[in-house]
Scaffold this motif. Sequence first.
Motif, PDB file in Angstrom:
ATOM      1  N   LEU D  23       0.791  -1.348   0.139  1.00 33.02           N
ATOM      2  CA  LEU D  23       0.193  -0.055   0.012  1.00 33.02           C
ATOM      3  C   LEU D  23       0.922   1.411  -0.169  1.00 33.02           C
ATOM      4  O   LEU D  23       0.587   2.479  -0.511  1.00 33.02           O
ATOM      5  CB  LEU D  23      -0.771  -0.027   1.253  1.00 33.02           C
ATOM      6  CG  LEU D  23      -2.092  -1.097   1.027  1.00 33.02           C
ATOM      7  CD1 LEU D  23      -2.994  -1.063   2.308  1.00 33.02           C
ATOM      8  CD2 LEU D  23      -2.985  -0.666   0.150  1.00 33.02           C
ATOM      9  N   SER D 294      -8.924  -3.232  -0.621  1.00 22.63           N
ATOM     10  CA  SER D 294      -9.063  -1.949  -0.495  1.00 22.63           C
ATOM     11  C   SER D 294      -9.355  -1.591   1.021  1.00 22.63           C
ATOM     12  O   SER D 294      -9.483  -2.553   1.975  1.00 22.63           O
ATOM     13  CB  SER D 294     -10.506  -1.329  -1.161  1.00 22.63           C
ATOM     14  OG  SER D 294     -11.658  -1.728  -0.473  1.00 22.63           O
ATOM     15  N   ASN D 295      -9.477  -0.290   1.270  1.00 25.68           N
ATOM     16  CA  ASN D 295      -9.814   0.198   2.752  1.00 25.68           C
ATOM     17  C   ASN D 295     -11.036   0.257   3.120  1.00 25.68           C
ATOM     18  O   ASN D 295     -11.341   0.981   4.012  1.00 25.68           O
ATOM     19  CB  ASN D 295      -8.824   1.356   3.117  1.00 25.68           C
ATOM     20  CG  ASN D 295      -8.381   1.419   4.629  1.00 25.68           C
ATOM     21  OD1 ASN D 295      -8.140   0.534   5.092  1.00 25.68           O
ATOM     22  ND2 ASN D 295      -8.568   2.840   4.886  1.00 25.68           N
ATOM     23  N   VAL D 320      -6.536  -5.100   4.982  1.00 31.48           N
ATOM     24  CA  VAL D 320      -6.099  -3.711   4.805  1.00 31.48           C
ATOM     25  C   VAL D 320      -7.050  -2.740   5.660  1.00 31.48           C
ATOM     26  O   VAL D 320      -6.301  -2.405   6.797  1.00 31.48           O
ATOM     27  CB  VAL D 320      -6.824  -3.372   3.316  1.00 31.48           C
ATOM     28  CG1 VAL D 320      -6.650  -1.867   3.046  1.00 31.48           C
ATOM     29  CG2 VAL D 320      -6.212  -4.232   2.218  1.00 31.48           C
ATOM     30  N   GLY D 325      -4.236  -1.130   5.887  1.00 32.81           N
ATOM     31  CA  GLY D 325      -4.823  -0.021   5.314  1.00 32.81           C
ATOM     32  C   GLY D 325      -5.240   1.131   6.536  1.00 32.81           C
ATOM     33  O   GLY D 325      -5.073   2.312   6.440  1.00 32.81           O
ATOM     34  N   LEU D 343      -4.960   5.724  -0.496  1.00 31.09           N
ATOM     35  CA  LEU D 343      -5.776   4.667  -0.007  1.00 31.09           C
ATOM     36  C   LEU D 343      -7.035   4.287  -0.763  1.00 31.09           C
ATOM     37  O   LEU D 343      -7.707   3.570  -0.766  1.00 31.09           O
ATOM     38  CB  LEU D 343      -6.380   4.668   1.243  1.00 31.09           C
ATOM     39  CG  LEU D 343      -5.011   4.404   2.282  1.00 31.09           C
ATOM     40  CD1 LEU D 343      -5.559   4.708   3.945  1.00 31.09           C
ATOM     41  CD2 LEU D 343      -4.584   3.028   2.395  1.00 31.09           C
TER      42      LEU D 343
END
Lengths: 350, 350, 350, 350
Positions: D23, D294-295, D320, D325, D343
């Motif tokens: 990330l 993904s966050n 994440v 994340g 992000l």
Amino acid sequence: MREEMQIAILGATGYTGLEVVRLLHKHPEAEVTYVSSDSQAGAELADVYPHLRGVLAYTLEGADPAEIAKRADYALVALPSGVSTNLVPGLLEAGVRVIDLAGDHRLPDDVYAKWYKKQPPAPTVLERAVYGLPELYKSQITGASLIANPGCYPTATLLSLLPLVKNGLIDPHSLVIDAKSGVSGAGKALSAGTHFVEVNENFKAYKVGEHQHIPEIEQVLTDVNPSGEAVTISFTTHLVPMIRGILTTSYAKLTGSYSTEDLLAVYREFYRDAPFVRLHSAGNFPQTRDVTASNFCDIGLRVDPRTNRVTVIGCIDNLVKGAAGQAIQNLNLLAGLPETTGLLNVPVYL
Amino acid sequence: MREEMQIAILGATGYTGLEVVRLLHKHPEAEVTYVSSDSQAGAELADVYPHLRGVLAYTLEGADPAEIAKRADYALVALPSGVSTNLVPGLLEAGVRVIDLAGDHRLPDDVYAKWYKKQPPAPTVLERAVYGLPELYKSQITGASLIANPGCYPTATLLSLLPLVKNGLIDPHSLVIDAKSGVSGAGKALSAGTHFVEVNENFKAYKVGEHQHIPEIEQVLTDVNPSGEAVTISFTTHLVPMIRGILTTSYAKLTGSYSTEDLLAVYREFYRDAPFVRLHSAGNFPQTRDVTASNFCDIGLRVDPRTNRVTVIGCIDNLVKGAAGQAIQNLNLLAGLPETTGLLNVPVYL
Amino acid sequence: MREEMQIAILGATGYTGLEVVRLLHKHPEAEVTYVSSDSQAGAELADVYPHLRGVLAYTLEGADPAEIAKRADYALVALPSGVSTNLVPGLLEAGVRVIDLAGDHRLPDDVYAKWYKKQPPAPTVLERAVYGLPELYKSQITGASLIANPGCYPTATLLSLLPLVKNGLIDPHSLVIDAKSGVSGAGKALSAGTHFVEVNENFKAYKVGEHQHIPEIEQVLTDVNPSGEAVTISFTTHLVPMIRGILTTSYAKLTGSYSTEDLLAVYREFYRDAPFVRLHSAGNFPQTRDVTASNFCDIGLRVDPRTNRVTVIGCIDNLVKGAAGQAIQNLNLLAGLPETTGLLNVPVYL
Amino acid sequence: MREEMQIAILGATGYTGLEVVRLLHKHPEAEVTYVSSDSQAGAELADVYPHLRGVLAYTLEGADPAEIAKRADYALVALPSGVSTNLVPGLLEAGVRVIDLAGDHRLPDDVYAKWYKKQPPAPTVLERAVYGLPELYKSQITGASLIANPGCYPTATLLSLLPLVKNGLIDPHSLVIDAKSGVSGAGKALSAGTHFVEVNENFKAYKVGEHQHIPEIEQVLTDVNPSGEAVTISFTTHLVPMIRGILTTSYAKLTGSYSTEDLLAVYREFYRDAPFVRLHSAGNFPQTRDVTASNFCDIGLRVDPRTNRVTVIGCIDNLVKGAAGQAIQNLNLLAGLPETTGLLNVPVYL
């Protein structure tokens, strides 16, 4: 020498029907004499499913009640809900004893119409149906002409909860049931929801609070509820990226101060004569793989003194104890055989 | 009434041993009288593997040849390569007929030492060993005291290629074999290579050109090569993110102008008496699921007129026809039983 | 300040189109100005695919060349083979530079008609098409108006073999290519072959020797063959129970005596300016996970002195270097940008 | 031009550390200046993880606080619980601001000792720790020197429940939380429980009622409980055969008569300024794939008028938003950057 039962399998090309075929192949007292598939009538089953070549040879036929009655004593109906309704009356009339694996004969007609959104069976048929959960209704099953074989989720849920509800050990109004199933439960029909790319590496809930198995569970829990009060549950179904298996995690408030051991003792007593229910000792819990391709229902539980709730975990193979295996267990009971006949197999753990 | 064979299963807690346990449970002529696990001696097998509860009850013991000989006529040795070497001589000496599922007795001692990097068995033991591929060596197997049960990759590869090589239909020097296996072939040992997170959603080759099954395949192909010349192959193994199953894709130059149908006719003739080999018709090919949990080997092939090569695809369940099932097939032959005894099961397709 | 390229994505709701959307979102020089889906025109893409909510907002439109030309300089056409043929001429005429991700513009019209069984594009369109494999045809790509973006299997295969064929190090007639792909390569369409229950815990070959990518591979290998002779290959495709990834295992006879190191030196030289090709050192081989969600092609190889064959293993993500990523690499070249622009991401290894 | 933050990643070879690496590679304001791995100090990270070759080049070092302080302003500590405790005091003393991804600094020392069975950090360190759930504690986070980054299960659970508890809409004593996680949550360590053959095609519960994340969840729910009363929950964790993703299904009794829409309105208001929380409209529910890599935290809910309970379903990517994340989100807040910096990526849905 004992005569074999003669069996018709109706809807043999669906996942459930195929599992009936697999299990009956090793049944020592059953002879399969009629195998139907409306969509593939005339074909060899082993041409449709090449894994069957060299093991068995059935020619698929359309489902004709009169012809079935000539050749079979029992019919295992593995057709979709809404379809078996049309076939069952003719079979019964012709003197065939029927085990219906669909949901059509499990509920009162109005409840069925509401949750399945389909035309219910006629009352005269419905009144003959016995709910085929052998661990609870064995004596009613034995003499029945029509068995409503339980749904997959209800089987795992009910076996997990019956000892608690029946003995008044939990508050049934506090029941929360979180259920997870492999993808074979969705059947063979194609949909975005069963596309490999959509299912694998994914986990999701579906039909949240609206699954058609809810009234089936509530009906039986109400039946055993000592207070007689109607039981209403919270019930959520989830899809696991695997083929077979159901695991239900059930939560309820205890009505008194019981330990894990106390409750396990109640379960052991309750299932003393239930050869397919296996209980875990305190601290141990089941996993779906322990029952794969077998008719077992494995159960573990834990009392949480922090919340005074019990958590019960139950596992079945949705295609076996949740469908085809339980149907054969019922068949055995109808025929006066030991209920384990042909069903005591080593689970395919690996 | 016929007396049952008495069987010892040595190494019952590994994946292969566990599969022997599962398959023998349904064998009508076998009684399991001794079940060993060095690491878990004294424990109940059903405590180590809860999926076995309610089906069978074996107490695990250490592997003592003298004691085994008292109780068993046959020993199925499911121990790792390098370990069975130590146990087999004592068993043979005590009069037990042995089926070794490890690689120890399949190769000449120098070849074994080179590819396995382990101490080979003594020559006096090795000379008693018969390579247990029933489809090729049935007559030698019948009277043997020690069977070297074939490896998983060799079984799929050899059954795919024997009709072609033996009949001189391909140039054996042109052979390329691309092999793929599920993860259970790697056994129960923990390694980064079997961690779920490393294996799932991944595909890779391993031991490229260096797999220890290469000399085993070459030895048998050389044995059937009409020219007598040594056969050397290109052979690559790959790991598939699934539990069971091997599929091999083999490529070779044809020595003449043959059609797909020509070759299929040769295969049908070659496997006329082989109940576990199932051939696909032209245009159809096997998949691993068609043989899951069964002893079948499914084969399909296609001649490519563009290249004058044949592509042969073979599938087995690595734990059954590639290990435990083939061992029981050999056991049946040793005991004078039909080779299919206890093994003609419906594959667990779903 | 530099002006951004304006891009149309045609067919955004298929798996390939969706990957173009994902990758372009992080492209620093591209602005997506037109997003089409014939079947869902009018809908918000983030309503069709909720994972996109909060990240991007595109309204889907029908594909109108004149309107596209008003808003976009470049069109990435992610439509099925046979569909893009209808759209591309209008786009070219309207002055839009086109990258076609389908197979329509990769082959001569007769070859296309034979292998795809569809109507080929008009010759006047076809003659403008440049085969978009940047590692081989970079200079032709730069000035093209129509790029035929390579297929997934050809990308992995060609990158694996070009240094060997072009330098005359192997006999191209000996080439055997065994290819394996994840299920996303089959696209979003529903079929029994993509049903989770049919794919998981299964491995199979498909389109054996008949895959439409065969002539595409042969055409490029022939193009680089120093002898000028047409190259004909054995090529088999297999389905792996995973979502993303292609791995090809290629086998060929060496024309001389070369070591693994010799060949690796040739590859290093050949791919000196290819930022997306990563070579493994001797003894190491790629796995599909190493390239997941990235534009890399990882390659490892081994010379087998026993057979004088080389085995080359190549891995790509079929949706990225095998489709959407390579399309953006081509887009960068068309636009005069460094080919890595927006594409040098860390693979999603876990 | 703005100066980049200088970042140390401690424990970069574990799954969580590796995700921090992935990330931060795309973070426009962060420069990674120190990358530690005690077990692999001296090695190149891209040699340990070949997927990183060609993208980034970090040499692994031991974790030396003084040296870290020279090169980094912030340390992201991705070490196992019980290990970070030893490193954090030195880092704080040297002036490095610390985000600890382990569980060590999330609980009072006695609670930590009881549930983690490890030595808690010193009180002087613990008192500096702020619980790093930005959606709840943003203002406290901004000025902190030590962030206790939340656990994966607590993140999904708390974001699912905070609006209900804080606004007194549910009876917190009725809370039942059924949680499911992919296997990456178990980390890289080898165990029977992460062996592919044991995990795939399997579903099970683990640490039933005893997961160490229970007190973390209860502590925050108690903190927001309007009555001030301590909240005690029923909480069960399950293992899903997939790599990434957590889904929690939470059940609670409503304190009044609210519709699904009523509650959704409360959530929309509560998360008005939370860019990573995405709410589904009534009748829609999240799935883990929508947030992969993904966050985001996706939430859906449904009021069941039959039981007057609400069911809330929350999804995150455990690596994440459940770890790396969220740590970067906290880093952004510490550094005064918009919390979405680096992000806002498209989830890897396919």
